[in-house]
Design an enzyme around this catalytic site. Structure first.
Site, PDB file in Angstrom:
ATOM      1  N   TYR A  33       0.873  -0.949   0.043  1.00 43.25           N
ATOM      2  CA  TYR A  33       0.009  -0.077   0.036  1.00 43.25           C
ATOM      3  C   TYR A  33       0.806   1.204  -0.017  1.00 43.25           C
ATOM      4  CZ  TYR A  33      -2.989   3.821   1.652  1.00 43.25           C
ATOM      5  OH  TYR A  33      -3.240   4.999   1.833  1.00 43.25           O
TER       6      TYR A  33
ATOM      7  N   SER B 241      -2.555  14.788   7.235  1.00 45.66           N
ATOM      8  CA  SER B 241      -3.439  14.630   6.420  1.00 45.66           C
ATOM      9  C   SER B 241      -4.950  14.386   6.763  1.00 45.66           C
ATOM     10  CB  SER B 241      -3.142  13.262   5.544  1.00 45.66           C
ATOM     11  OG  SER B 241      -4.199  12.603   4.605  1.00 45.66           O
TER      12      SER B 241
ATOM     13  N   TYR C 282      -9.310  18.006   1.587  1.00 48.35           N
ATOM     14  CA  TYR C 282      -9.893  17.999   0.307  1.00 48.35           C
ATOM     15  C   TYR C 282     -10.850  18.683   0.420  1.00 48.35           C
ATOM     16  CZ  TYR C 282      -6.706  13.664  -0.238  1.00 48.35           C
ATOM     17  OH  TYR C 282      -5.777  12.891  -0.349  1.00 48.35           O
TER      18      TYR C 282
ATOM     19  N   THR D   8      -5.286  19.551  -1.738  1.00 49.83           N
ATOM     20  CA  THR D   8      -4.998  18.347  -2.611  1.00 49.83           C
ATOM     21  C   THR D   8      -6.003  18.493  -3.834  1.00 49.83           C
ATOM     22  OG1 THR D   8      -3.600  17.230  -1.066  1.00 49.83           O
ATOM     23  CG2 THR D   8      -4.176  15.930  -2.808  1.00 49.83           C
TER      24      THR D   8
ATOM     25  N   ARG E 261      -4.814   1.521  -7.858  1.00 59.27           N
ATOM     26  CA  ARG E 261      -3.758   0.935  -7.342  1.00 59.27           C
ATOM     27  C   ARG E 261      -3.931  -0.711  -7.201  1.00 59.27           C
ATOM     28  NH1 ARG E 261      -3.699   5.292  -2.922  1.00 59.27           N
ATOM     29  NH2 ARG E 261      -3.936   7.322  -4.196  1.00 59.27           N
TER      30      ARG E 261
ATOM     31  N   LYS F 266      -1.961  21.402  -3.864  1.00 63.38           N
ATOM     32  CA  LYS F 266      -1.036  20.295  -3.992  1.00 63.38           C
ATOM     33  C   LYS F 266      -1.603  19.557  -5.232  1.00 63.38           C
ATOM     34  CE  LYS F 266       0.997  16.483  -1.426  1.00 63.38           C
ATOM     35  NZ  LYS F 266      -0.019  15.114  -1.961  1.00 63.38           N
TER      36      LYS F 266
ATOM     37  N   HIS G 280       1.234  12.986  -6.535  1.00 65.07           N
ATOM     38  CA  HIS G 280       0.668  12.214  -5.710  1.00 65.07           C
ATOM     39  C   HIS G 280       1.665  10.903  -5.351  1.00 65.07           C
ATOM     40  CE1 HIS G 280      -3.093  12.185  -3.054  1.00 65.07           C
ATOM     41  NE2 HIS G 280      -2.466  10.838  -2.702  1.00 65.07           N
TER      42      HIS G 280
ATOM     43  N   ARG H  11       0.571   7.960  -7.492  1.00 63.59           N
ATOM     44  CA  ARG H  11      -0.524   7.093  -7.039  1.00 63.59           C
ATOM     45  C   ARG H  11      -2.008   7.341  -7.728  1.00 63.59           C
ATOM     46  NH1 ARG H  11       1.152   4.816  -2.202  1.00 63.59           N
ATOM     47  NH2 ARG H  11      -0.877   4.941  -1.019  1.00 63.59           N
TER      48      ARG H  11
ATOM     49  N   GLY I 131       9.587  11.213  -5.628  1.00 59.57           N
ATOM     50  CA  GLY I 131      10.745  10.531  -6.224  1.00 59.57           C
ATOM     51  C   GLY I 131      12.054  11.067  -5.412  1.00 59.57           C
ATOM     52  N   ILE I 132      12.067  11.808  -4.663  1.00 63.52           N
ATOM     53  CA  ILE I 132      13.067  12.303  -3.883  1.00 63.52           C
ATOM     54  C   ILE I 132      13.598  11.012  -3.239  1.00 63.52           C
ATOM     55  CG2 ILE I 132      14.186  13.834  -2.199  1.00 63.52           C
ATOM     56  CD1 ILE I 132      12.172  16.113  -3.849  1.00 63.52           C
TER      57      ILE I 132
ATOM     58  N   ARG J 235       7.039   8.792   0.982  1.00 66.18           N
ATOM     59  CA  ARG J 235       7.550   7.733   1.177  1.00 66.18           C
ATOM     60  C   ARG J 235       8.999   7.463   2.097  1.00 66.18           C
ATOM     61  NH1 ARG J 235       5.552   7.189  -3.779  1.00 66.18           N
ATOM     62  NH2 ARG J 235       3.638   5.836  -3.993  1.00 66.18           N
TER      63      ARG J 235
HETATM   64  C1  FNR Z   1       0.397   9.768   0.055  1.00 66.94           C
HETATM   65  N1  FNR Z   1       0.202  11.067  -0.478  1.00 66.94           N
HETATM   66  C2  FNR Z   1      -1.118  11.843  -0.087  1.00 66.94           C
HETATM   67  N2  FNR Z   1      -1.164  12.988  -0.395  1.00 66.94           N
HETATM   68  C3  FNR Z   1      -2.341  13.759   0.070  1.00 66.94           C
HETATM   69  O1  FNR Z   1      -2.418  14.986  -0.257  1.00 66.94           O
HETATM   70  N3  FNR Z   1      -2.932  13.412   0.988  1.00 66.94           N
HETATM   71  C4  FNR Z   1      -2.986  12.099   1.462  1.00 66.94           C
HETATM   72  O2  FNR Z   1      -3.580  11.429   2.377  1.00 66.94           O
HETATM   73  C5  FNR Z   1      -1.679  11.372   0.977  1.00 66.94           C
HETATM   74  N4  FNR Z   1      -1.723  10.001   1.457  1.00 66.94           N
HETATM   75  C6  FNR Z   1      -0.552   9.237   1.072  1.00 66.94           C
HETATM   76  C7  FNR Z   1      -0.278   7.754   1.588  1.00 66.94           C
HETATM   77  C8  FNR Z   1       0.967   7.254   1.254  1.00 66.94           C
HETATM   78  C9  FNR Z   1       0.907   5.817   1.778  1.00 66.94           C
HETATM   79  C10 FNR Z   1       1.745   7.804   0.213  1.00 66.94           C
HETATM   80  C11 FNR Z   1       2.923   7.241  -0.009  1.00 66.94           C
HETATM   81  C12 FNR Z   1       1.472   9.225  -0.449  1.00 66.94           C
HETATM   82  C13 FNR Z   1       0.919  11.694  -1.418  1.00 66.94           C
HETATM   83  C14 FNR Z   1       2.397  12.465  -0.550  1.00 66.94           C
HETATM   84  O3  FNR Z   1       1.660  13.751  -0.096  1.00 66.94           O
HETATM   85  C15 FNR Z   1       3.334  12.851  -1.787  1.00 66.94           C
HETATM   86  O4  FNR Z   1       2.799  13.692  -2.753  1.00 66.94           O
HETATM   87  C16 FNR Z   1       4.057  11.602  -2.149  1.00 66.94           C
HETATM   88  O5  FNR Z   1       4.273  10.749  -1.167  1.00 66.94           O
HETATM   89  C17 FNR Z   1       5.434  12.290  -2.828  1.00 66.94           C
HETATM   90  O6  FNR Z   1       6.005  11.097  -3.392  1.00 66.94           O
HETATM   91  P1  FNR Z   1       7.166  10.251  -2.750  1.00 66.94           P
HETATM   92  O7  FNR Z   1       8.227  11.246  -1.952  1.00 66.94           O
HETATM   93  O8  FNR Z   1       6.335   9.266  -1.865  1.00 66.94           O
HETATM   94  O9  FNR Z   1       7.790   9.510  -3.724  1.00 66.94           O
END
Ligand code: FNR
Length: 386
Positions: A27, A109, A132, A158, A167, A255, A279, A282, A312-313, A334
């Site tokens: 997940y 979040s 949201y 967002t 997913r 965002k 995102h 995702r 991606g960082i 992540r």
């Molecule tokens: C997210 N992201 C995300 N973004 C947001 O605005 N609200 C959310 O609730 C979530 N939930 C969420 C859960 C999980 C498990 C992940 C991995 C990501 C997106 C997050 O804010 C961000 O944009 C990305 O994770 C950035 O990419 P990297 O750093 O994971 O590569």
């Protein structure tokens, strides 16, 4: 502890994978459809090289910066992610406390497993709430009010989640609320008994900011997708963004946009910053990598928005490249979740530490002693040496 054997973000990822049941790991680590955007978010950084200028005094390198009205000790912060309880029993508290201790911004979040108020009273440092727009606008307004009175400095809307992304790993591994029990997932819970034991000992899993969560929706594997599609408003337009901006008198961040067109609109409706993001791969697959979108947006809007590269960082050099292309800062998702799963608050601190020291070392070797010295002169794009 064995966190000492983690030297980079990938080591933390491997450790997180060992510690988590497969359902939770996939997940977190997965993306939408073919996961092209997920892969591209990181691999796009390979198209940029760094050209050092030697013989500058880099005996002292300062990596601090200011963004969204917040003083950060490093040019990146923690992006909002839902349901931290899935990854560690100290959930959002562990992440927020690590951010406060290390000197960066924490984002909570809407889909968190800790309430707006509980995080508000736990950390004194700057924090941002991610919202949201719900079909129920009164509810949306209530979130804004709660965030304000709990002392959040910035609000982040967002806009890439009009509907839930596809997913497929969530289907394969039985992700849902509650997770689906299959032979495969049962086996994985049994072999990750410490995680399962912690959940049973303290089964405090709930979406703490969603009092209107309809439990009948949460039955079955795809409860979350049904929830998103039934509650989030897919008819949201720029007028709604303008409306939300008006409700908030602090830094307001959009965002999930990536286009020049969206950036221009964001300026018009009164946003102060944009997190250029897909995102984390995702939502829309084949959305471009955020790092590739920064320069055109900066060219088009000048200084009228702060720009954050999000996605991606994995190395400090990635952050330096983003700054050289015109970003004000970066955010990570992540990487800190890997740290959280690997070792709770200490694991998140480890993530922040690793990236910070990589940034500091990259800047010293590049010949930059502060973040404002990093510019496009330090970049080689597509092997073209000027
Ligand atoms: C997210 N992201 C995300 N973004 C947001 O605005 N609200 C959310 O609730 C979530 N939930 C969420 C859960 C999980 C498990 C992940 C991995 C990501 C997106 C997050 O804010 C961000 O944009 C990305 O994770 C950035 O990419 P990297 O750093 O994971 O590569």
């Amino acid at each position: 502890s064995s966190l000492n054997r983690c030297f980079n973000i990938n080591d933390l990822k491997k450790k997180a994978k060992r510690k988590l049941p497969a359902t939770m790991y996939h997940y977190m680590a997965g993306g939408a459809d073919d996961e092209w955007s997920l892969r591209r978010n990181s691999s796009a950084f390979d198209d940029y090289q760094l050209m050092p200028n030697q013989l500058n005094d880099v005996s002292k390198v300062n990596i601090s910066t200011k963004v969204l009205g917040c003083d950060l000790k490093m040019p990146f912060f923690l992006a909002p992610t839902g349901m931290s309880r899935l990854f560690h029993h100290d959930k959002e508290f562990a992440v927020a406390k690590a951010a406060e201790k290390m000197g960066t911004l924490y984002s909570l979040s809407t889909m968190a497993t800790t309430s707006i108020e509980d995080i508000g009273s736990t950390i004194d440092s700057d924090k941002m709430f991610q919202i949201y727009i719900f079909k129920n606008r009164e509810l949306t307004k209530e979130y804004v009010k709660r965030a304000k009175s709990a002392g959040y400095k910035a609000l982040c809307l967002t806009v890439d989640t009009a509907i839930a992304g596809n997913r497929e790993r969530d289907h394969y591994y039985g992700m849902g609320i509650p997770p689906k029990l299959t032979m495969k997932s049962m086996l994985s819970y049994m072999t990750h008994w410490q995680w399962a034991f912690n959940l049973l000992r303290n089964s405090d899993f709930k979406l703490a900011n969603i009092s209107h969560w309809d439990t009948s929706l949460s039955k079955g594997t795809m409860g979350l997708i049904q929830y998103v599609n039934s509650q989030f408003d897919a008819s949201v337009t720029w007028d709604d963004v303008a409306w939300l901006c008006e409700q908030w008198d602090g830094p307001f961040v959009l965002k999930g946009s990536q286009s020049v067109l969206d950036a221009k609109k964001a300026v018009e409706v009164g946003c102060s910053a944009m997190m250029v993001s897909n995102h984390g791969g995702r939502q829309l697959d084949f959305a471009p990598a955020p790092i590739d979108c920064i320069a055109p947006i900066r060219d088009a809007i000048g200084d009228s928005l702060e720009l954050i590269v999000d996605g991606g960082i994995r190395r400090g050099s990635d952050v330096v490249k983003a700054l050289a292309l015109g970003a004000n800062a970066c955010s990570i998702g992540r990487p800190y979740l890997y740290g959280l799963a690997a070792g709770g608050q200490k694991g998140v601190e480890k993530t922040i530490n690793i990236l910070s020291s990589e940034i500091e070392r990259t800047m010293a070797l590049l010949g930059c002693k502060s973040v404002d010295e990093i510019n496009s002169e330090h970049l080689i794009i597509n092997n073209h040496i000027k």
